[in-house]
Scaffold this active site. Structure first.
Site, PDB file in Angstrom:
ATOM      1  N   ASP A 152       0.670 -10.656  65.939  1.00  0.00           N
ATOM      2  CA  ASP A 152       1.087  -9.373  66.497  1.00  0.00           C
ATOM      3  C   ASP A 152       1.540  -8.427  65.391  1.00  0.00           C
ATOM      4  OD1 ASP A 152       1.808  -7.332  68.151  1.00  0.00           O
ATOM      5  OD2 ASP A 152       3.519  -8.336  69.053  1.00  0.00           O
ATOM      6  N   ASP A 203      -2.658  -1.918  66.548  1.00  0.00           N
ATOM      7  CA  ASP A 203      -1.820  -2.983  67.094  1.00  0.00           C
ATOM      8  C   ASP A 203      -2.660  -4.150  67.605  1.00  0.00           C
ATOM      9  OD1 ASP A 203       0.227  -4.475  68.227  1.00  0.00           O
ATOM     10  OD2 ASP A 203       0.196  -3.327  70.086  1.00  0.00           O
TER      11      ASP A 203
END
Length: 427
Positions: free
Chosen positions: A107, A288
Site C-alpha cells: 500500500d 495509490d
C-alpha cells in the site's frame, strides 16, 4: 478486490487462489540476493491473488470508501516478488528471528506496517514492546493493537532491525491476508500511536538509516495476469530495475497542492478521451496501490461517461461503469498528460477482466469511477492499480517525485468476446 484497511468486502463467497511458482528469472534474483551481504537495491516478486464470487459487489464500494477517506551506509536496491489478490498485490515479509513470514498488502497510500489480521504475530527474542498502542481507523474498517520493535526481513540477508510493527489484535476488512506494508510518506503515521502521537519511521526510512539501501526509492511493476494465480509483479527497494520497463522514466514532482501533497501526490496537466476533454487543466491527485480502480472527480467522470455511447453506472448492484458491447469496439484511448508525456489507458486497460465481470449481452465493466466530489478539493483523481498495471512506477522520496515508464504491457490489442477471451483474466 479491496480487502484492506480502506475497504469493505463481502467475503461470504470469497476464495483465495494460492501462489504459483516464481519465474526462473526472479528465482535467480533471490538466490543471488541470498548470497550477498551488501545491497544497492533488492527486487522481490509480488504475488497476485484472486477473489471470486461476491467480491465484485464489495470492491467498488470499498474503493469509494477509500477515496472518501482521502477526501478528508550503503548497499542497494532489492527487487522482490509480489502477488495480486483480486486487484491487490501481496509481498512475503518476515518478522522476528527466526522469522515468521506473512503475506502483506502493498500500500503506497498508507505508512504503518502491521501483521496479525490473518496469521497471528509470533513474538521472538527480537520482539520488543514499545508500550504504545497503535490504531488506524478507516471509512470501512480498522485495525488496533500493540506496537513492537522487531526485525523485518524483506529478502534473504535484507533485514531491518528495530522496525515498528503493529500487532493487530482487532481488525476488520483484512480477510485473506496477514496485514499491510505501508510505503507512503511517514507523515501519514502521525497520531496512530497512543499515548505518543509522533511520527513512526517507515520500512523505507529505516532501510536507508541502517545502510541497507543507498537511496530512499522504490520501483513497482504490476502487470495484467494472463492466468491466475500469478506472481506477476515486483517491487524494488532502494532503486529501480531496468528489466521491467521500456525507454525513459518521466518524473514529475510531488504536488504542492494540499491534501494530495501529503501522499504520493502529483499533477496531471490534462486528460482526454479521444477528442473529448476530461481534465481541462492541471489538477492534483495521488498514485495509490491501495486503490483498485481509477477515480476521477465527479465533473471529470461525467465528461468521460458522456463520451462513451450508451455507458451508464450500475447504481443498484456494483456501482461500476457499464459499457455496452456495441460501444467497446469504438472506445478511444484515455490519455493522461504528466509532465509533458502522455500515459494512455487503451481499450483493454479501461475494462475490467472478463472473469466475473461480464454482463448479459456482453457488456463490460469499466475501471474508471467517480470519486464522490467535484474537482477543486485538492484530491481530484486517484491512479490506482488498474493504471499502475500498465506502467512501471518509481516512488522517489530523495527527490520528492514520482516517475512513470512504459512497459511491454502498456498496450494490449482488444479482440471481440470469444471463447478464448472468456478464459483470459488479465485483460
Amino acid at each position: 478486490m479491496d480487502c484492506q484497511p480502506h475497504h469493505s468486502c463481502n467475503q461470504a463467497e470469497t476464495s483465495l487462489i494460492v501462489m504459483r511458482s516464481f519465474s526462473a528469472f526472479l528465482f535467480a534474483v533471490l538466490i543471488a540476493a541470498s548470497r550477498s551481504t551488501s545491497w544497492a537495491s533488492v527486487t522481490i516478486p509480488l504475488r497476485k491473488l484472486e477473489f471470486t464470487g461476491s467480491y465484485l459487489q464489495g470492491s467498488p464500494h470499498a474503493d469509494r470508501a477509500r477515496a472518501a477517506s482521502f477526501l478528508e551506509t550503503t548497499s542497494g536496491p532489492e527487487t522482490i516478488p509480489a502477488t495480486s489478490m483480486g486487484y491487490q498485490y501481496t509481498v512475503r515479509v518476515g518478522v522476528g528471528s527466526p522469522a515468521t513470514y506473512y503475506d502483506l498488502l502493498v500500500d503506497t497510500g498508507s505508512s504503518n506496517t502491521f501483521v496479525g489480521t490473518g496469521k497471528k504475530y509470533v513474538r521472538t527474542s527480537t520482539s520488543v514492546p514499545t508500550g504504545q498502542n497503535v490504531s488506524l481507523e478507516y471509512e470501512t474498517g480498522f485495525f488496533s493493537g500493540i506496537e513492537y520493535y522487531d526485525t523485518v526481513t524483506l529478502a534473504p540477508g535484507f533485514a531491518i532491525k528495530n522496525q515498528s510493527i503493529g500487532d493487530a489484535l482487532n481488525s476488520s476488512t483484512f480477510e485473506g491476508v496477514d496485514g499491510l506494508i505501508g510505503l507512503g510518506p511517514a507523515d501519514l503515521t502521525e497520531h496512530t500511536l497512543t499515548p505518543d502521537t509522533g511520527l513512526i519511521p517507515t520500512v523505507m526510512d529505516n532501510a536507508l538509516k541502517q545502510g541497507l539501501i543507498k537511496n530512499q526509492i522504490f520501483g513497482i511493476s504490476f502487470a495484467p495476469a494472463p492466468n491466475l494465480p500469478d506472481t506477476n509483479g515486483v517491487i524494488t527497494y532502494g532503486g529501480i530495475d531496468p528489466a521491467f520497463y521500456i525507454g525513459d522514466i518521466t518524473y514529475t514532482p510531488i504536488t504542492e497542492t494540499s491534501r494530495s501533497s501529503s501522499f504520493w501526490g502529483i499533477n496531471v496537466t490534462q486528460a482526454t478521451y479521444g477528442t473529448h476533454t476530461v481534465i481541462p487543466q492541471s489538477t492534483a491527485g495521488i498514485v495509490d496501490s491501495g486503490t483498485n480502480l481509477v477515480y476521477l472527480a465527479d465533473d471529470f467522470f461525467s465528461r468521460y461517461l458522456e463520451a462513451i455511447p450508451g455507458a451508464y453506472v450500475d447504481v443498484n448492484k456494483t456501482g461500476l461503469l457499464v459499457i455496452p458491447l456495441n460501444s467497446i469496439g469504438t472506445m478511444q484511448p484515455l490519455n493522461f498528460t504528466i509532465n509533458g508525456r502522455v500515459f494512455t489507458l487503451d481499450t483493454v486497460a479501461q475494462l475490467l477482466p472478463i472473469r466475473g465481470h461480464l454482463n448479459p449481452g456482453g457488456a463490460r465493466y469499466g475501471v474508471v469511477k467517480k470519486a464522490g466530489a467535484n474537482s477543486g478539493s485538492g484530491f481530484d483523481f486517484i491512479l490506482g492499480l488498474k493504471f499502475m498495471e500498465r506502467y512501471y512506477v518509481v516512488f522517489d522520496a530523495d527527490n520528492s517525485r514520482v516517475g512513470f515508464a512504459y512497459t511491454n504491457h502498456t498496450f494490449t490489442r482488444y479482440t471481440p468476446i470469444s471463447e478464448r477471451e472468456l478464459r483470459v483474466t488479465g485483460e
